[in-house]
Scaffold this motif. Structure first.
Motif, PDB file in Angstrom:
ATOM      1  N   UNK A 157      50.621  45.152  39.821  1.00 36.68           N
ATOM      2  CA  UNK A 157      50.518  46.351  40.659  1.00 36.68           C
ATOM      3  C   UNK A 157      49.548  47.358  40.048  1.00 36.68           C
ATOM      4  N   UNK A 158      49.641  47.560  38.744  1.00 39.11           N
ATOM      5  CA  UNK A 158      48.734  48.487  38.059  1.00 39.11           C
ATOM      6  C   UNK A 158      47.297  47.974  38.087  1.00 39.11           C
ATOM      7  N   UNK A 159      47.137  46.683  37.924  1.00 37.46           N
ATOM      8  CA  UNK A 159      45.801  46.100  37.976  1.00 37.46           C
ATOM      9  C   UNK A 159      45.211  46.245  39.377  1.00 37.46           C
ATOM     10  N   UNK A 160      46.015  46.027  40.402  1.00 39.55           N
ATOM     11  CA  UNK A 160      45.537  46.205  41.781  1.00 39.55           C
ATOM     12  C   UNK A 160      45.018  47.621  41.987  1.00 39.55           C
ATOM     13  N   UNK A 161      45.742  48.611  41.479  1.00 41.95           N
ATOM     14  CA  UNK A 161      45.314  50.006  41.615  1.00 41.95           C
ATOM     15  C   UNK A 161      43.996  50.234  40.876  1.00 41.95           C
ATOM     16  N   UNK A 162      43.875  49.691  39.680  1.00 43.53           N
ATOM     17  CA  UNK A 162      42.638  49.853  38.915  1.00 43.53           C
ATOM     18  C   UNK A 162      41.471  49.148  39.609  1.00 43.53           C
ATOM     19  N   UNK A 163      41.731  47.969  40.148  1.00 40.88           N
ATOM     20  CA  UNK A 163      40.672  47.233  40.842  1.00 40.88           C
ATOM     21  C   UNK A 163      40.243  47.936  42.124  1.00 40.88           C
ATOM     22  N   UNK A 164      41.175  48.606  42.789  1.00 41.32           N
ATOM     23  CA  UNK A 164      40.836  49.344  44.018  1.00 41.32           C
ATOM     24  C   UNK A 164      39.803  50.428  43.720  1.00 41.32           C
ATOM     25  N   UNK A 165      39.853  50.960  42.501  1.00 37.85           N
ATOM     26  CA  UNK A 165      38.925  52.010  42.101  1.00 37.85           C
ATOM     27  C   UNK A 165      37.681  51.455  41.398  1.00 37.85           C
ATOM     28  N   UNK A 166      37.556  50.156  41.364  1.00 41.44           N
ATOM     29  CA  UNK A 166      36.445  49.509  40.658  1.00 41.44           C
ATOM     30  C   UNK A 166      35.466  48.912  41.656  1.00 41.44           C
ATOM     31  N   UNK A 178      37.710  38.618  45.360  1.00 34.31           N
ATOM     32  CA  UNK A 178      37.738  38.556  43.897  1.00 34.31           C
ATOM     33  C   UNK A 178      38.743  39.559  43.349  1.00 34.31           C
ATOM     34  N   UNK A 179      38.747  40.769  43.871  1.00 29.92           N
ATOM     35  CA  UNK A 179      39.715  41.780  43.431  1.00 29.92           C
ATOM     36  C   UNK A 179      41.143  41.305  43.665  1.00 29.92           C
ATOM     37  N   UNK A 180      41.416  40.776  44.832  1.00 31.73           N
ATOM     38  CA  UNK A 180      42.772  40.313  45.159  1.00 31.73           C
ATOM     39  C   UNK A 180      43.198  39.182  44.228  1.00 31.73           C
ATOM     40  N   UNK A 181      42.296  38.262  43.982  1.00 37.59           N
ATOM     41  CA  UNK A 181      42.631  37.112  43.141  1.00 37.59           C
ATOM     42  C   UNK A 181      42.793  37.517  41.679  1.00 37.59           C
ATOM     43  N   UNK A 182      42.010  38.484  41.214  1.00 33.87           N
ATOM     44  CA  UNK A 182      42.175  38.957  39.839  1.00 33.87           C
ATOM     45  C   UNK A 182      43.585  39.489  39.613  1.00 33.87           C
ATOM     46  N   UNK A 183      44.128  40.203  40.580  1.00 33.57           N
ATOM     47  CA  UNK A 183      45.495  40.711  40.456  1.00 33.57           C
ATOM     48  C   UNK A 183      46.507  39.571  40.568  1.00 33.57           C
ATOM     49  N   UNK A 184      46.248  38.624  41.452  1.00 32.33           N
ATOM     50  CA  UNK A 184      47.175  37.488  41.638  1.00 32.33           C
ATOM     51  C   UNK A 184      47.284  36.618  40.396  1.00 32.33           C
ATOM     52  N   UNK A 185      46.213  36.565  39.608  1.00 32.08           N
ATOM     53  CA  UNK A 185      46.245  35.660  38.463  1.00 32.08           C
ATOM     54  C   UNK A 185      47.283  36.066  37.419  1.00 32.08           C
ATOM     55  N   UNK A 186      47.717  37.302  37.447  1.00 30.15           N
ATOM     56  CA  UNK A 186      48.752  37.716  36.494  1.00 30.15           C
ATOM     57  C   UNK A 186      50.097  37.067  36.778  1.00 30.15           C
ATOM     58  N   UNK A 187      50.372  36.776  38.052  1.00 29.90           N
ATOM     59  CA  UNK A 187      51.672  36.225  38.428  1.00 29.90           C
ATOM     60  C   UNK A 187      51.598  34.783  38.934  1.00 29.90           C
TER      61      UNK A 187
END
Length: 164
Positions: A75-84, A108-117
């Protein structure tokens, strides 16, 4: 793989769903990493031989990566990626979530967050890279684990270990 899935299920039943353990990395045929609670890992070690595991090796890692335990970080990564700002790459990114090439920045942003879980699809990723024409690879660092896994996936794969 089926034995490892069954082992994870048995270990989770032993320790409880709140301390579940799951396959976190599909490295290559016969070689998988599992991740979860400490109690779940201990149950896997205890039950491993009865599920035909040749061995279990506890890795020194800081978290239960590639499992639902990482959801708060995702969730935190998704927020950071939204601003990237991510621009379309010149070379598609092969995701370890689905082992497919991606060029769309939003994907790419969505998948970067998904890779954590999500479990790492390493074997399928390597096969995808080889199918896409990968001819030479390099493993940089003190070990040769990746080179060994590459060779188990495809004995003809060219990978050079570069010691640091």
């Amino acid at each position: 793989m089926q034995h490892v899935e069954e082992l994870c299920k048995a270990a989770t039943e032993e320790v409880g769903q709140d301390k579940a353990i799951r396959i976190a990395n599909y490295l290559c045929n016969g070689n998988y990493a599992v991740s979860g609670s400490i109690e779940g890992c201990e149950a896997v070690e205890k039950l491993g031989k009865s599920f035909k595991a040749r061995m279990t090796v506890r890795l020194s890692v800081a978290g239960a990566f590639h499992t639902s335990y990482m959801a708060p970080a995702a969730e935190k990564l998704q927020a950071a990626l939204a601003a990237t700002n991510i621009v379309e790459p010149r070379i598609p990114v092969i995701s370890n979530v689905d082992a497919q090439p991606h060029s769309d920045p939003a994907t790419i942003k969505a998948i970067l967050a998904q890779q954590l879980t999500s479990p790492v699809q390493w074997e399928t990723t390597v096969k995808t890279l080889l199918e896409k024409g990968l001819q030479n690879s390099y493993e940089v660092g003190p070990g040769a684990v990746i080179a060994g896994i590459f060779k188990r996936i495809d004995k003809t794969a060219q990978i050079t270990n570069v010691k640091a």
